[in-house]
Design a protein around this motif. Structure first.
Motif, PDB file in Angstrom:
ATOM      1  N   GLU A  92     -15.852   0.090  -6.585  1.00 28.49           N
ATOM      2  CA  GLU A  92     -15.089  -0.496  -7.692  1.00 28.49           C
ATOM      3  C   GLU A  92     -15.312  -2.010  -7.723  1.00 28.49           C
ATOM      4  OE1 GLU A  92     -13.267   1.096  -9.938  1.00 28.49           O
ATOM      5  OE2 GLU A  92     -13.350   3.102  -9.061  1.00 28.49           O
TER       6      GLU A  92
ATOM      7  N   ASP B 299      -0.335   4.135   1.657  1.00 30.62           N
ATOM      8  CA  ASP B 299      -1.004   4.984   2.645  1.00 30.62           C
ATOM      9  C   ASP B 299      -0.416   4.689   4.020  1.00 30.62           C
ATOM     10  OD1 ASP B 299      -2.736   6.144   4.509  1.00 30.62           O
ATOM     11  OD2 ASP B 299      -4.534   5.673   3.337  1.00 30.62           O
TER      12      ASP B 299
ATOM     13  N   GLY C  97     -10.238  -2.990  -1.341  1.00 28.17           N
ATOM     14  CA  GLY C  97     -10.366  -1.836  -2.220  1.00 28.17           C
ATOM     15  C   GLY C  97     -11.704  -1.174  -2.040  1.00 28.17           C
ATOM     16  N   SER C  98     -11.940  -0.161  -2.808  1.00 32.26           N
ATOM     17  CA  SER C  98     -13.165   0.626  -2.719  1.00 32.26           C
ATOM     18  C   SER C  98     -14.386  -0.219  -3.082  1.00 32.26           C
ATOM     19  CB  SER C  98     -13.072   1.822  -3.667  1.00 32.26           C
ATOM     20  OG  SER C  98     -14.319   2.491  -3.736  1.00 32.26           O
TER      21      SER C  98
ATOM     22  N   ARG D 168     -12.919  -2.051   1.434  1.00 32.57           N
ATOM     23  CA  ARG D 168     -12.077  -1.476   2.492  1.00 32.57           C
ATOM     24  C   ARG D 168     -12.828  -1.363   3.828  1.00 32.57           C
ATOM     25  NH1 ARG D 168      -7.583   3.100   2.309  1.00 32.57           N
ATOM     26  NH2 ARG D 168      -7.725   3.837   4.439  1.00 32.57           N
TER      27      ARG D 168
ATOM     28  N   ASP E  53      -3.539  -3.563  -1.335  1.00 31.29           N
ATOM     29  CA  ASP E  53      -4.484  -2.524  -1.727  1.00 31.29           C
ATOM     30  C   ASP E  53      -4.605  -2.635  -3.249  1.00 31.29           C
ATOM     31  OD1 ASP E  53      -5.761  -0.202  -2.559  1.00 31.29           O
ATOM     32  OD2 ASP E  53      -4.512   1.135  -1.366  1.00 31.29           O
ATOM     33  N   VAL E  54      -5.770  -3.029  -3.730  1.00 26.73           N
ATOM     34  CA  VAL E  54      -5.926  -3.268  -5.170  1.00 26.73           C
ATOM     35  C   VAL E  54      -5.830  -1.984  -5.989  1.00 26.73           C
ATOM     36  CG1 VAL E  54      -7.243  -5.395  -4.898  1.00 26.73           C
ATOM     37  CG2 VAL E  54      -8.456  -3.219  -5.086  1.00 26.73           C
ATOM     38  N   HIS E  55      -5.833  -0.843  -5.314  1.00 22.91           N
ATOM     39  CA  HIS E  55      -5.716   0.430  -6.015  1.00 22.91           C
ATOM     40  C   HIS E  55      -4.290   0.964  -5.991  1.00 22.91           C
ATOM     41  CE1 HIS E  55      -9.998   0.419  -6.456  1.00 22.91           C
ATOM     42  NE2 HIS E  55     -10.147   0.271  -5.163  1.00 22.91           N
ATOM     43  N   ASN E  56      -3.334   0.128  -5.628  1.00 25.52           N
ATOM     44  CA  ASN E  56      -1.935   0.551  -5.617  1.00 25.52           C
ATOM     45  C   ASN E  56      -1.550   0.940  -7.046  1.00 25.52           C
ATOM     46  OD1 ASN E  56       1.186  -0.113  -5.629  1.00 25.52           O
ATOM     47  ND2 ASN E  56       0.544   0.255  -3.527  1.00 25.52           N
ATOM     48  N   PRO E  57      -0.920   2.105  -7.219  1.00 23.85           N
ATOM     49  CA  PRO E  57      -0.587   2.579  -8.572  1.00 23.85           C
ATOM     50  C   PRO E  57       0.241   1.568  -9.371  1.00 23.85           C
ATOM     51  CG  PRO E  57      -0.190   4.302  -6.948  1.00 23.85           C
ATOM     52  CD  PRO E  57      -0.492   3.037  -6.178  1.00 23.85           C
TER      53      PRO E  57
ATOM     54  N   CYS F 267       0.858  -1.188   0.000  1.00 26.47           N
ATOM     55  CA  CYS F 267       0.000   0.000   0.000  1.00 26.47           C
ATOM     56  C   CYS F 267       0.890   1.231   0.000  1.00 26.47           C
ATOM     57  CB  CYS F 267      -0.963   0.008   1.188  1.00 26.47           C
ATOM     58  SG  CYS F 267      -0.237   0.443   2.762  1.00 26.47           S
TER      59      CYS F 267
ATOM     60  N   VAL G 178     -13.125  -4.123 -10.015  1.00 24.05           N
ATOM     61  CA  VAL G 178     -11.738  -4.281  -9.560  1.00 24.05           C
ATOM     62  C   VAL G 178     -11.671  -5.369  -8.486  1.00 24.05           C
ATOM     63  CG1 VAL G 178      -9.815  -3.120  -8.411  1.00 24.05           C
ATOM     64  CG2 VAL G 178     -11.126  -1.913 -10.159  1.00 24.05           C
TER      65      VAL G 178
END
Length: 124
Positions: A89, A14, A85-86, A107, A56-60, A12, A92
């Motif tokens: 989404e 964050d 994740g969100s 999350r 975190d599936v939203h990791n860039p 992550c 995702v």
């Protein structure tokens, strides 16, 4: 924390959220190390052989299917992978399940279950 004492890894970016997760892990007698990229995760996994990985599936830039394939090769005993994740989404999160994550949570549910489930997510 040395690599040998690391029970889990968390991908992550964050730091504030990671401190919440690491606090729950510490309360359960576990250690978790934060990594910020898939490459760092693989390097750390080879050294630590973690019981679990939190992603975190939203990791860039994350290519989760590719990461899981390489992680499987990097660790003789594949660690459990918990992804979050969100909730908005859904596609995702569904893709994370299809990629092979053991547990995929919105999350909010991840946070709700954190203290009660961290041992299952990270311990060997």
């Amino acid at each position: 924390m040395t690599e040998a004492t690391c029970h889990g890894l968390m991908l992550c970016d964050d730091l504030i959220f990671f401190s919440r997760v690491s606090g729950a892990a510490r309360a359960a007698g576990l250690t978790v190390r934060m990594v910020r990229s898939a490459a760092d995760l693989l390097t750390a996994a080879r050294a630590a052989q973690p019981g679990g990985v939190i992603v975190d599936v939203h990791n860039p830039g994350l290519d989760l299917p590719a990461l899981l394939a390489v992680l499987k090769d990097a660790c003789p005993e594949m660690p459990r992978v918990t992804a979050y994740g969100s909730h908005v989404e859904a596609a995702v999160l569904r893709a994370a399940r299809q990629a092979g994550c053991d547990r995929v949570l919105p999350r909010s549910q991840f946070v709700e279950e954190l203290e009660g489930q961290i041992r299952e997510w990270l311990a060997k």
